[in-house]
Design a protein around this motif. Structure first.
Motif, mmCIF file in Angstrom:
data_model
loop_
_atom_site.group_PDB
_atom_site.id
_atom_site.type_symbol
_atom_site.label_atom_id
_atom_site.label_comp_id
_atom_site.label_asym_id
_atom_site.label_seq_id
_atom_site.Cartn_x
_atom_site.Cartn_y
_atom_site.Cartn_z
ATOM 1 N N PHE A 45 51.575 28.885 27.983
ATOM 2 C CA PHE A 45 52.530 28.781 29.145
ATOM 3 C C PHE A 45 52.014 28.313 30.482
ATOM 4 N N VAL A 46 50.790 28.414 30.662
ATOM 5 C CA VAL A 46 50.194 28.142 31.894
ATOM 6 C C VAL A 46 50.518 26.579 32.193
ATOM 7 N N ILE A 69 55.891 28.258 38.152
ATOM 8 C CA ILE A 69 54.618 28.003 38.134
ATOM 9 C C ILE A 69 53.740 29.269 37.289
ATOM 10 N N MET A 70 53.131 28.935 36.327
ATOM 11 C CA MET A 70 52.567 29.999 35.347
ATOM 12 C C MET A 70 51.057 29.887 35.452
ATOM 13 N N ASN A 71 50.377 30.839 36.278
ATOM 14 C CA ASN A 71 49.022 30.970 36.396
ATOM 15 C C ASN A 71 48.310 31.545 35.095
ATOM 16 N N GLU A 72 46.884 31.069 34.955
ATOM 17 C CA GLU A 72 46.120 31.669 34.100
ATOM 18 C C GLU A 72 46.019 33.124 34.288
ATOM 19 N N ASP A 73 46.078 33.614 35.405
ATOM 20 C CA ASP A 73 45.730 35.257 35.641
ATOM 21 C C ASP A 73 47.145 36.045 35.369
ATOM 22 N N ALA A 78 58.068 31.382 41.346
ATOM 23 C CA ALA A 78 59.040 30.424 41.517
ATOM 24 C C ALA A 78 59.601 29.786 42.380
ATOM 25 N N ASN A 79 59.721 28.304 42.281
ATOM 26 C CA ASN A 79 59.792 27.160 43.570
ATOM 27 C C ASN A 79 61.238 26.966 43.327
#
Length: 144
Positions: A45-46, A69-73, A78-79
């Motif tokens: 999903f990242v 935008i899905m970050n590893e952490d 949401a943009n």
């Protein structure tokens, strides 16, 4: 009111891509479950996802230029057509269940219906951020 619904729908879309990439196809594509009993890895999903289509109770509610935008952490943003202020959220995946937690602290759980390297479809029973009930289906495409 329309702007609030649009913002809520954007978070639903995020849930879709975060949920987990799974595929009903058995054509050799990596569906991300790695043999873990239908589970999907967060790594799938990242990235950055565009909301291609979103319906609520069968009605088209697709936002224009909505990115998740899905970050590893496990954090995300949401943009909404360039607007990102107060659009942060947390996300996690367990099995085929994607959980999105916006700033309000309410957990929204979605089922990943399909997931490939470049597309994701997920569904749920409410719109995130507004606790707005409805049968929601979101289709995302990977941008990066």
């Amino acid at each position: 009111m329309k702007k609030i619904l649009y913002f809520i729908f954007c978070f639903v879309a995020l849930g879709c891509f975060c949920s987990a990439m799974c595929s009903d196809d058995n054509d050799g594509e990596n569906n991300g479950n790695n043999g873990n009993n239908g589970g999907y890895s967060a790594e799938m999903f990242v990235g950055t996802w565009l909301v291609e289509n979103m319906t609520v109770d069968g009605e088209n509610m697709t936002p224009q230029n909505m990115l998740f935008i899905m970050n590893e952490d496990g954090t995300g943003l949401a943009n909404d057509n360039g607007v990102t202020e107060n659009n942060g959220f947390a996300w996690s995946i367990s099995g085929d269940q994607l959980t999105i937690t916006p700033r309000s602290g309410t957990n929204y759980v979605y089922t990943v219906n399909s997931l490939t390297e470049n597309e994701c479809t997920f569904s749920g029973t409410n719109v995130p951020m507004a606790d707005f009930p409805g049968n929601v289906v979101v289709h995302l495409t990977r941008v990066r």
